[in-house]
Structure formats: structure tokens, C-alpha cells
Design an enzyme around this catalytic site. Structure first.
Site, PDB file in Angstrom:
ATOM      1  N   ASP A 188       0.868  -1.167   0.000  1.00 10.56           N
ATOM      2  CA  ASP A 188       0.000   0.000   0.000  1.00 10.56           C
ATOM      3  C   ASP A 188       0.909   1.221   0.000  1.00 10.56           C
ATOM      4  O   ASP A 188       1.807   1.322   0.837  1.00 10.56           O
ATOM      5  CB  ASP A 188      -0.897   0.023   1.244  1.00 10.56           C
ATOM      6  CG  ASP A 188      -1.977  -1.067   1.163  1.00 10.56           C
ATOM      7  OD1 ASP A 188      -2.042  -1.762   0.138  1.00 10.56           O
ATOM      8  OD2 ASP A 188      -2.729  -1.204   2.134  1.00 10.56           O
ATOM      9  N   ASP A 231     -13.536  -6.118  -3.691  1.00 13.90           N
ATOM     10  CA  ASP A 231     -13.564  -6.243  -2.229  1.00 13.90           C
ATOM     11  C   ASP A 231     -14.934  -6.798  -1.858  1.00 13.90           C
ATOM     12  O   ASP A 231     -15.958  -6.192  -2.185  1.00 13.90           O
ATOM     13  CB  ASP A 231     -13.373  -4.881  -1.557  1.00 13.90           C
ATOM     14  CG  ASP A 231     -11.986  -4.296  -1.817  1.00 13.90           C
ATOM     15  OD1 ASP A 231     -11.064  -5.085  -2.099  1.00 13.90           O
ATOM     16  OD2 ASP A 231     -11.841  -3.062  -1.741  1.00 13.90           O
TER      17      ASP A 231
END
Lengths: 217, 262
Positions: B11, B130
Site C-alpha cells: 500500500d 472487495d
């Protein structure tokens, strides 16, 4: 300019990756769509990803088809990568597209089979079928990165330098004279891939005949 | 034989690597380019950068990071986060990303998948999904957008099928139920999607060790496994993971030996 490695600029997605790998092995690549640069190249690299029809259209629109054919016909050092291999064959099943016809063979879709995901994406082995300067120091069965939905075929077994299996056994590296072409992406295949590029560059410089055309001013 | 891929994920916020734990807490885990080089040497098969940079003004830091990575890293890497248009895709691909990953933008405008695939080829369009289990309805998952914050009403398996049909070359499937807990991937979700689509599936969310990866690749039928914390904090090396998988009969690319001495 006979040492110059020219990477053909026709909007191919992996153009920069190929150029970076060549630069990393010390080749000082020159990105160009100018037929004069192609004619004067010490070595010519045709990158490519995406669809066969787009590839051929882009080459045609830029007036690159005849310069590439002439360069290859002169027996000078040439490397095709991924779509840059497929474009060399006679025809692709992808959109029933006519290709350059520099090498005998066709591009076919991977067969539908249970559990066989398409695109063929990831690291797979390449087994060498004969000794060649570009494979020096890279053991047969080494892993290269692939990503493609169509695969090359050829009726001429003498052209098959490397073979890979994914549902079918297909020629993943083709070679004839000073031409070599890979379905895999050596520029994304870590150390062995860089070695492949380094071998190609050295072979082109040391082993190849002089280009026939004079350098452009 | 085609091998299963092990994919460390980073990330990235303003050019620095951070790792979300259950999408909330963040810990700094280093410089992306150095990490990427280290992981290439360590035998990673591919890398994923998820850009969580909030403001558009800071996006230049991401471009710099992608360009610097492409100069020094010679395995494929994917960039996701903040990609909303084919123009955004083009920038990342030209800077040197092998693939781009889209999530919320694809949900809001599914045609983006088609236009990206048409323009750049399916092979570089990853759709990230997701998903969270729907309470009380076994075997059902709902898609969430906006980094897992907004329910969309979409069924995860149906959305996966549509994304593939529209031209996604690969799906990155994250279970929000298991993400950050290191107790294993949601194998049932992976299997439901893998069995429903013709394209490769990357398992994400919940890796705590090699046995979880083995389960995702066998029972979950995933083609690749993504993990962050267990690699970034040194819990397991890529080599340890690959040796475990190889011992289980799962095909992996062996970790290359150290670079030959000059």
C-alpha cells in the site's frame, strides 16, 4: 550507427519495458518509427502486446511493414517480443488477421479446456531445442513470464528454439538466422530475461553481418 | 508447467509503503523501490502497488514511484488505486506498470473495463473486488466500493463474471472478512469466483502463513496469492512460502540462487 539497437515505436504497450531492459544491459536503445532508422539499425526490436489487428494496423499506418520486411529479408539481427513474434507469422486466428508472413505458421487461440485459464498468465518454463547464442547461460527449463491468449504454431520444426506447455505444447521462442522471437516477456522475467537481452545485444554486435544500408544523417 | 504466483502487495501513500490492517491502522514499511528490488531478488513472481494517496496533488509522487520502480525492477508489477479513466491507465502503463487494477471506478462505470481492455488489451486490466459475506445467506458475498467503505448491492460472483466478460484479464479478490486477520483467505469465496470465471484469480486478504496460501491455491483454485504483512514484517520469506508449496505439490517458480559473483 551500426551498433544502434532500434526499438520500433508503434504505440506498443511494452515498448518502454523492452527499452528499459535493453538499457539495463548496456545497449543504449533508440526508439524510432522512422524507416531510415530501421534501415540503419545494428539490431531491430519489435515489441508488442494487445490485439493482432491493432498491431498490424499500427504498423501499416506508420509505413513500417515494408521496412521491417526488408530489414528481416536482409538477414540482419532482429528480435520480436510477444505480439512482435506473432506479427511475424502468416496469420492470426485473433480476428482472422493477416500478419507479416516472415515466418511460416499461424497464431491460434488456446483450446478451451477445463481448468485452463486464458490468458496464459504467469511464469512458465521454456525448454531449448538447440544451442543458440541468445540462450547462453540460461538453462533449458528456465522460467519466463508469459501473458497471452493466443499462441504461435509453425509447420517448420527447425524454427523452434524454445518450447512451452500450456494445454498444448507450443513454440515459445522461434529463431532463424539472425532473427529470434519470443512469445514470453524477457523484459519481465527477472535475471534470466535480462541475460537473454544481453545475449541478443552481444550476438548482434559481435556475430552479425554489417547492415547493408547507410546510416541516416 | 505454469506456476502459481506469489505476489507481495504494497500500500503506497505519497510514495511511501504503508500497510493497512483491516483497512484502518497503518504502519510504515519502507521505500517502495528498494522493497520491490528486494522482493524481485527474493523470488517474488509479481508485485502489486495499491496507491492510497488521497489527494490528486500528491499523485505525482505515485508517478515518480512507478517510474523509478520500472527502471530497476524486471518482474511484472500492477498499480491500482485512483485509476478512473483510460487516460489514467495509459499514464501508469507508459510509466512502466505491466497492469493496472481498477475497483470503485469499474463499479461506477463498468464500461471502463471494456474500454481499457479494447485500448490496452485484457492482459493489463485487473479488476479488484472487495467482498464481504452476507450475513444469514451462506455462500453469498456483497461487493464493497471505496476501499471497502460502501456496500454496492452487487453480488461478488455475479460481478466477477461480468468483469471478466467485459474484458478483465485477471481478478484480484479480497475478502474483507478475513483481511488483516492473518487467519487464512476466504477459500469459499475464492472457489466460487474461480469456478465461475475463465480468467486468473489472485487471492487476497488474510494470509498468515504458507498453509493459508496452499489452501487458496488448491481448495480455493486461485492462480496467485497476494500477501503483505507476513512478508513486510519478515514473518515468512518468499522462499519459505515457495518451499512449503512445492512440498505440497503446488507448482512454483524456484527462488533464483544468489547473483553470481562478478
Amino acid at each position: 550507427m551500426r551498433d544502434r539497437v532500434v526499438v520500433i515505436d508503434y504505440d506498443a504497450g511494452n515498448l518502454r519495458s523492452v527499452a528499459r531492459a535493453l538499457a539495463h544491459v548496456g545497449a543504449d536503445p533508440y526508439v524510432s518509427a522512422d524507416p531510415a532508422d530501421i534501415a540503419a539499425a545494428g539490431a531491430l526490436v519489435l515489441p508488442g502486446v494487445g490485439a493482432a489487428a491493432d498491431t498490424m494496423r499500427n504498423l501499416r499506418e506508420r509505413g513500417l511493414i515494408e521496412p521491417i520486411r526488408e530489414y528481416i529479408a536482409a538477414g540482419r539481427p532482429f528480435l520480436g517480443v510477444c505480439m512482435g513474434l506473432q506479427a511475424l507469422l502468416e496469420r492470426s486466428e485473433e480476428g482472422n488477421q493477416e500478419c507479416l508472413g516472415v515466418l511460416p505458421g499461424e497464431v491460434r487461440r488456446f483450446p478451451a479446456a477445463p481448468g485452463l485459464k486464458v490468458p496464459h498468465m504467469g511464469w512458465n518454463t521454456v525448454e531449448w531445442r538447440f544451442d543458440h547464442p541468445v540462450t547462453e547461460g540460461i538453462p533449458s527449463g528456465s522460467y519466463f513470464y508469459f501473458v497471452h491468449s493466443y499462441h504461435p504454431t509453425t509447420p517448420d520444426p527447425a524454427l523452434v528454439l524454445g518450447e512451452t506447455e500450456y494445454g498444448v505444447r507450443f513454440p515459445s521462442v522461434l529463431a532463424r538466422g539472425y532473427l529470434v522471437a519470443t512469445q514470453c516477456h524477457p523484459e519481465k522475467s527477472g535475471r534470466d530475461g535480462l541475460r537473454f537481452y544481453a545475449n541478443f545485444v552481444r550476438w548482434a554486435r559481435e556475430g552479425a553481418p554489417m547492415p547493408v544500408a547507410a546510416a541516416a544523417p | 508447467m505454469l506456476t502459481r504466483r506469489i505476489i507481495p502487495c504494497f500500500d503506497v501513500d505519497r510514495g511511501r509503503v504503508v500497510k493497512g490492517v483491516s483497512f484502518v491502522q497503518l504502519r510504515d514499511a519502507g521505500d517502495p523501490v528498494e522493497l520491490a528490488r528486494r522482493y524481485e531478488e527474493a523470488g517474488a513472481d509479481e508485485l502489486v502497488f495499491l496507491d492510497i494517496t488521497a489527494s490528486a496533488e500528491d499523485r505525482a509522487t505515485t508517478y515518480d514511484m512507478v517510474a523509478a520502480t520500472a527502471e530497476q525492477v524486471f518482474i511484472p508489477f500492477t498499480v491500482g488505486g485512483g485509476i478512473r479513466t483510460t487516460a489514467d491507465m495509459k499514464i501508469m502503463l507508459e510509466l512502466g506498470a505491466e497492469k493496472v487494477s481498477i475497483n470503485t471506478a469499474a463499479i461506477q462505470d463498468p464500461d471502463l473495463i471494456n474500454s481499457g481492455a479494447d485500448r490496452f488489451g485484457s492482459q493489463c486490466i485487473v479488476v479488484a473486488i472487495d467482498a464481504r459475506r452476507v450475513e444469514g445467506v451462506p455462500g453469498t458475498w456483497e461487493v464493497y466500493s471505496h476501499g471497502g467503505r460502501m456496500p454496492t448491492g452487487l453480488d461478488a460472483v455475479e460481478w466477477a463474471v461480468e468483469a471478466a466478460r467485459r474484458g478483465a484479464g485477471e481478478l484480484l479478490v479480497t475478502s474483507m472478512d478475513t483481511d488483516g486477520h492473518q487467519q487464512g483467505y476466504d477459500v469459499e469465496l475464492l472457489r466460487a469466483i474461480s469456478d465461475a470465471v475463465p480468467v486468473p484469480v489472485i487471492a487476497s486478504g488474510g494470509a498468515g502463513g504458507p498453509e493459508h496460501m496452499a489452501a487458496a491455491l488448491t481448495d480455493g483454485r486461485a492462480d496467485a496469492v497476494l500477501a503483505a504483512s507476513i512478508f513486510h514484517f519478515g514473518t515468512y520469506s518468499i522462499r519459505q512460502v515457495k518451499e512449503h508449496l512445492a512440498a505440497r505439490g503446488i507448482p512454483v517458480r524456484p527462488v533464483p540462487p544468489p547473483e553470481d559473483a562478478p
